[in-house]
Write an enzyme that holds these catalytic residues in place. Structure first.
Site, PDB file in Angstrom:
ATOM      1  N   ASP A 201       0.853  -1.204   0.000  1.00 50.79           N
ATOM      2  CA  ASP A 201       0.000   0.000   0.000  1.00 50.79           C
ATOM      3  C   ASP A 201       0.881   1.244   0.000  1.00 50.79           C
ATOM      4  O   ASP A 201       0.658   2.187  -0.758  1.00 50.79           O
ATOM      5  CB  ASP A 201      -0.850   0.049   1.272  1.00 50.79           C
ATOM      6  CG  ASP A 201      -1.838  -1.082   1.388  1.00 50.79           C
ATOM      7  OD1 ASP A 201      -3.046  -0.804   1.369  1.00 50.79           O
ATOM      8  OD2 ASP A 201      -1.375  -2.234   1.477  1.00 50.79           O
TER       9      ASP A 201
ATOM     10  N   GLU B 288      -6.279   7.465   0.076  1.00 51.79           N
ATOM     11  CA  GLU B 288      -6.765   6.700   1.221  1.00 51.79           C
ATOM     12  C   GLU B 288      -5.665   6.558   2.265  1.00 51.79           C
ATOM     13  O   GLU B 288      -5.917   6.456   3.454  1.00 51.79           O
ATOM     14  CB  GLU B 288      -7.250   5.306   0.810  1.00 51.79           C
ATOM     15  CG  GLU B 288      -7.793   4.535   2.034  1.00 51.79           C
ATOM     16  CD  GLU B 288      -8.126   3.079   1.785  1.00 51.79           C
ATOM     17  OE1 GLU B 288      -7.321   2.369   1.163  1.00 51.79           O
ATOM     18  OE2 GLU B 288      -9.219   2.681   2.212  1.00 51.79           O
TER      19      GLU B 288
ATOM     20  N   LEU C 188      -3.912   1.285  -3.591  1.00 52.51           N
ATOM     21  CA  LEU C 188      -3.940  -0.173  -3.701  1.00 52.51           C
ATOM     22  C   LEU C 188      -5.163  -0.685  -2.953  1.00 52.51           C
ATOM     23  O   LEU C 188      -5.117  -1.010  -1.770  1.00 52.51           O
ATOM     24  CB  LEU C 188      -2.655  -0.808  -3.160  1.00 52.51           C
ATOM     25  CG  LEU C 188      -2.323  -2.151  -3.828  1.00 52.51           C
ATOM     26  CD1 LEU C 188      -2.096  -1.980  -5.334  1.00 52.51           C
ATOM     27  CD2 LEU C 188      -1.087  -2.774  -3.222  1.00 52.51           C
ATOM     28  N   ASP C 189      -6.261  -0.754  -3.703  1.00 51.19           N
ATOM     29  CA  ASP C 189      -7.548  -1.135  -3.103  1.00 51.19           C
ATOM     30  C   ASP C 189      -7.632  -2.665  -2.990  1.00 51.19           C
ATOM     31  O   ASP C 189      -7.175  -3.389  -3.875  1.00 51.19           O
ATOM     32  CB  ASP C 189      -8.662  -0.620  -4.012  1.00 51.19           C
ATOM     33  CG  ASP C 189     -10.017  -1.068  -3.528  1.00 51.19           C
ATOM     34  OD1 ASP C 189     -10.477  -0.537  -2.519  1.00 51.19           O
ATOM     35  OD2 ASP C 189     -10.589  -1.993  -4.131  1.00 51.19           O
TER      36      ASP C 189
HETATM   37  P1  P6P Z   1     -15.427  -6.291   3.256  1.00 52.99           P
HETATM   38  C1  P6P Z   1     -11.170  -3.427   0.387  1.00 52.99           C
HETATM   39  O1  P6P Z   1     -10.716  -3.292   1.721  1.00 52.99           O
HETATM   40  C2  P6P Z   1     -12.436  -2.595   0.223  1.00 52.99           C
HETATM   41  O2  P6P Z   1     -12.165  -1.254   0.513  1.00 52.99           O
HETATM   42  C3  P6P Z   1     -13.005  -2.760  -1.172  1.00 52.99           C
HETATM   43  O3  P6P Z   1     -12.050  -2.979  -2.131  1.00 52.99           O
HETATM   44  C4  P6P Z   1     -13.921  -3.955  -1.021  1.00 52.99           C
HETATM   45  O4  P6P Z   1     -15.012  -3.924  -1.926  1.00 52.99           O
HETATM   46  C5  P6P Z   1     -14.393  -3.861   0.426  1.00 52.99           C
HETATM   47  O5  P6P Z   1     -13.423  -3.065   1.127  1.00 52.99           O
HETATM   48  C6  P6P Z   1     -14.461  -5.225   1.081  1.00 52.99           C
HETATM   49  O6  P6P Z   1     -14.971  -5.015   2.379  1.00 52.99           O
HETATM   50  O7  P6P Z   1     -16.073  -5.673   4.482  1.00 52.99           O
HETATM   51  O8  P6P Z   1     -16.416  -7.072   2.437  1.00 52.99           O
HETATM   52  O9  P6P Z   1     -14.158  -7.060   3.548  1.00 52.99           O
END
Ligand code: P6P
Length: 340
Positions: free
Chosen positions: A69, A92, A117-118
Site C-alpha cells: 500500500d 486513502e 492499492l484497493d
Molecule cells: P469487506 C477493500 O478493503 C475494500 O475497501 C473494497 O475494495 C472492497 O469492496 C471492500 O473493502 C471489502 O470489504 O467488508 O467485504 O471485507
C-alpha cells in the site's frame, strides 16, 4: 495487420476530444500509466521479496497498512509530481491532502483522488488488487497551491476516472467522459495496449456481488433484495476487492452492493476515491450507481475527504429493478407513519 495502439498514443489521439486540455490532462494520464507499470512490477513479485506483510499501523479506513500500500502510494505521488499538471493528491493512505510542487513555478490545474492499492487484504493471498483514481479540475486560483475545496467536489465534476486491476493480466480502464476504454499491459514491450474499445456494461447479468457475511446486518429491504437475487438463481461472486468485483460486473453484467451496516452506518466504501470514480466509469459504460437511499452517487455532496457511502452499482436494468424493490419494501420512516 493488427495495429497496436498504446495508452500514450490513444491519449494523444483523443486529446482533441477533451475541450480544454492543451496536453495538461494528457500528461497526467500518462504519469498514471507509468506509476501503474511500476506498481504492477512490485505487485507481481511481492511474493518473492520482503514486501508483503503488515507495515504496521492503520489507514483512514482502519485497514492494516501493508507495505505494498505504502509503496503504491509513494509511486503514484512520485510519478504525478513529474508532469506538473497535478497540484495535489487525496489518498486513502493519507489523512490530509498532499500538495505537489509545481513545475517552473506553475501550479497544476488538476487534483487527483486515489485509492493506491484497493483490496489490500487480498495481497498476501495472491488475489487481485487494484488502484482507483479520479481527476478534478481545480476550483481555486491556480496561482497558488490547491485547497481542500478542490477535492470536495461532487462526482459529476470529475474530468477523468479510472482503475488499474493487477490480476491475471494487468488492465487499465479509464474515461474522460466520452466512453470507457481498457488497456492491457503487454509486459514484452512494457506498454498498456488498447484491448477493450468503448466498453459497454450489459443491460443485465447473472452476477450479484455482496458480502453475504453481513446479511443479517443489512436493512430488511436489502436482505429481501438479496433473497430475490438468490431466488432468481443469480450467481454470487464476491472477491472483497472492489476493483475486481466491479471489473466482472462491467464486463459480464450484474450488480455490486455494499450497503450500510451496523458497523458502517453510512457504508464502508469511500465516496471520494472509491465510489465516485467507479460510478463515473460505470455510468459512462451505460450502467448506474446509487446509494441505498436511491440517490445518484455522483450527485452526492462531498463534505470530507474520507467520507463513506453505501453503494449499489452495475447493469442499468438491475439497478432500476433494485430501486423498485427497495421502494416497495422500504419501511416508512417513523415520521411518515400514520399518526395514531
Ligand atoms: P469487506 C477493500 O478493503 C475494500 O475497501 C473494497 O475494495 C472492497 O469492496 C471492500 O473493502 C471489502 O470489504 O467488508 O467485504 O471485507
Amino acid at each position: 495487420m493488427n495495429q497496436i495502439t498504446t495508452l500514450d498514443e490513444f491519449i494523444i489521439k483523443r486529446q482533441k476530444d477533451f475541450s480544454y486540455a492543451t496536453g495538461e490532462l494528457t500528461g497526467l494520464l500518462r504519469d498514471i500509466g507509468v506509476a501503474a507499470k511500476i506498481v504492477n512490477r512490485e505487485v507481481n513479485k511481492a511474493g518473492l521479496v520482503n514486501i508483503l506483510g503488515n507495515y504496521g499501523g492503520e489507514n483512514e479506513s482502519g485497514d492494516q497498512v501493508k507495505k505494498l500500500d505504502i509503496f503504491a502510494n509513494e509511486k503514484f505521488i512520485d510519478c504525478l509530481s513529474n508532469s506538473g499538471e497535478c497540484s495535489g493528491i487525496a489518498s486513502e493512505e493519507n489523512d490530509d491532502i498532499i500538495h505537489l510542487e509545481g513545475v517552473d513555478g506553475k501550479d497544476g490545474k488538476y487534483v487527483l483522488v486515489m485509492d493506491p492499492l484497493d483490496g489490500s487484504s487480498n495481497i498476501d493471498v495472491n488475489v487481485s488488487v487494484g488502484t482507483i483514481f479520479g481527476i478534478y479540475r481545480r476550483k481555486s486560483d491556480t496561482s497558488g497551491p490547491c485547497k481542500l475545496s478542490d477535492f470536495l467536489q461532487q462526482g459529476s465534476e470529475l474530468v477523468a476516472a479510472g482503475y488499474v486491476l493487477y490480476g491475471t493480466s494487468t488492465i487499465l480502464v479509464y474515461t474522460t467522459g466520452r466512453g470507457v476504454n481498457g488497456f492491457t499491459l503487454d509486459p514484452s514491450i512494457g506498454e498498456f495496449c488498447l484491448s477493450h474499445r468503448d466498453m459497454k456494461i450489459p443491460d443485465k447479468g447473472i452476477y450479484y456481488s455482496v458480502n453475504q457475511g453481513y446479511y443479517l446486518k443489512f436493512d430488511v429491504e436489502l436482505r429481501r433484495y438479496i433473497d430475490y437475487c438468490s431466488d432468481l438463481n443469480l450467481r454470487l461472486r464476491y472477491i472483497g476487492s472492489m476493483v475486481s468485483d466491479i471489473h466482472r460486473i462491467l464486463f459480464q453484467g450484474g450488480i455490486f452492493l455494499y450497503p450500510n451496516t451496523r458497523k458502517y452506518p453510512k457504508g464502508k466504501l469511500r465516496l471520494l476515491y472509491e465510489c465516485n470514480p467507479i460510478a463515473f466509469i460505470v455510468e459512462q459504460a451505460g450502467g448506474k450507481a446509487i446509494n441505498c437511499k436511491l440517490e445518484r452517487i455522483m450527485d452526492l455532496d462531498v463534505v470530507e475527504l474520507h467520507q463513506r457511502s453505501s453503494v449499489v452499482i452495475g447493469s442499468p436494468e438491475m439497478v432500476d429493478e433494485m430501486m423498485e424493490f427497495i421502494k416497495r419494501y422500504q419501511e416508512p420512516a417513523t415520521s411518515e407513519l400514520p399518526q395514531a
